[in-house]
Design a protein around this motif. Sequence first.
Motif, PDB file in Angstrom:
ATOM      1  N   ILE A  72      47.546  34.586  80.574  1.00 23.09           N
ATOM      2  CA  ILE A  72      47.542  35.080  79.192  1.00 23.09           C
ATOM      3  C   ILE A  72      47.139  36.557  79.212  1.00 23.09           C
ATOM      4  CG2 ILE A  72      46.555  34.779  76.877  1.00 23.09           C
ATOM      5  CD1 ILE A  72      48.163  32.334  77.903  1.00 23.09           C
ATOM      6  N   HIS A  73      47.848  37.365  78.443  1.00 16.60           N
ATOM      7  CA  HIS A  73      47.489  38.779  78.311  1.00 16.60           C
ATOM      8  C   HIS A  73      46.096  38.871  77.692  1.00 16.60           C
ATOM      9  CE1 HIS A  73      47.464  42.896  76.865  1.00 16.60           C
ATOM     10  NE2 HIS A  73      48.457  43.136  77.716  1.00 16.60           N
ATOM     11  N   ASP A  74      45.309  39.837  78.152  1.00 12.64           N
ATOM     12  CA  ASP A  74      43.928  39.992  77.655  1.00 12.64           C
ATOM     13  C   ASP A  74      43.850  40.080  76.138  1.00 12.64           C
ATOM     14  OD1 ASP A  74      42.878  39.873  80.191  1.00 12.64           O
ATOM     15  OD2 ASP A  74      42.549  42.039  80.371  1.00 12.64           O
ATOM     16  N   ASP A  75      44.851  40.700  75.505  1.00 13.13           N
ATOM     17  CA  ASP A  75      44.841  40.845  74.049  1.00 13.13           C
ATOM     18  C   ASP A  75      45.028  39.512  73.320  1.00 13.13           C
ATOM     19  OD1 ASP A  75      44.550  43.555  74.424  1.00 13.13           O
ATOM     20  OD2 ASP A  75      46.650  44.036  73.986  1.00 13.13           O
ATOM     21  N   HIS A  76      45.431  38.467  74.040  1.00 16.07           N
ATOM     22  CA  HIS A  76      45.738  37.181  73.408  1.00 16.07           C
ATOM     23  C   HIS A  76      44.861  36.040  73.919  1.00 16.07           C
ATOM     24  CE1 HIS A  76      49.208  38.906  71.383  1.00 16.07           C
ATOM     25  NE2 HIS A  76      49.400  39.581  72.496  1.00 16.07           N
ATOM     26  N   LEU A  77      43.777  36.395  74.625  1.00 11.72           N
ATOM     27  CA  LEU A  77      42.840  35.363  75.062  1.00 11.72           C
ATOM     28  C   LEU A  77      42.155  34.750  73.847  1.00 11.72           C
ATOM     29  CD1 LEU A  77      41.210  37.191  78.115  1.00 11.72           C
ATOM     30  CD2 LEU A  77      42.815  35.259  78.189  1.00 11.72           C
ATOM     31  N   ARG A  78      41.858  33.469  73.929  1.00 12.57           N
ATOM     32  CA  ARG A  78      41.144  32.730  72.885  1.00 12.57           C
ATOM     33  C   ARG A  78      41.922  32.651  71.565  1.00 12.57           C
ATOM     34  NH1 ARG A  78      36.026  32.110  75.380  1.00 12.57           N
ATOM     35  NH2 ARG A  78      35.219  30.965  73.615  1.00 12.57           N
ATOM     36  N   THR A  79      43.259  32.687  71.668  1.00 14.18           N
ATOM     37  CA  THR A  79      44.103  32.564  70.474  1.00 14.18           C
ATOM     38  C   THR A  79      44.772  31.200  70.393  1.00 14.18           C
ATOM     39  OG1 THR A  79      46.061  33.426  71.602  1.00 14.18           O
ATOM     40  CG2 THR A  79      44.630  35.047  70.476  1.00 14.18           C
TER      41      THR A  79
END
Length: 191
Positions: free
Chosen positions: A86-93
């Motif tokens: 997962i791209h860092d900008d979309h972690l925990r989404t």
Amino acid sequence: MTIRVAKPSDAKGILDIYAPYIRETSFTFETEVPVEEAFANRISSYLENWPWLVCETEGVIAGYAYGSRYRERAGYQWCVECSVYIHDDHLRTGAGKALYAHLFDILKLQGYRNVYAVINLPNERSVRFHESCGFKWFATYENVGYKLGKWKTVGWWQLILNEYDHEPVPPVKFSELSSTVIDKIFQTNNR
């Protein structure tokens, strides 16, 4: 957020996520960032046998997950490894769980019994994530790989997808699954 089957033309978007893991971490033991064309060929090749999925958010690939061969011998054919990035900008989404939900539904349909996650340790975030998806730890391989100037240890986690019957038929190749059935999985899980 939309989950769909990856296409070779997604190679650049996927490499944008994967390349930093190759260059900066030991979460993958791959050491050279593949060129886009070679990576597109890898996606095509995997899609013959196993699903490779992407998660898109507003037209941008936020993450991806795929299945791959566990071992070569015929007796292992009912087992598969999985990976998710997962791209860092979309972690925990929720992208990782959504990708895995789709992936596991397809792998189950194909007839796989076990799916294995191999996690380079320490990696508490990945361990927590996989255990929250139902994986159970079963083995640790000490100093099994070398990257970034250090010997690395990996842990193995297992998720059981299907019952163990006494006369299993070989898993169905991903490329042989009905597109109607795959579409139904995406429609059900993308709600």
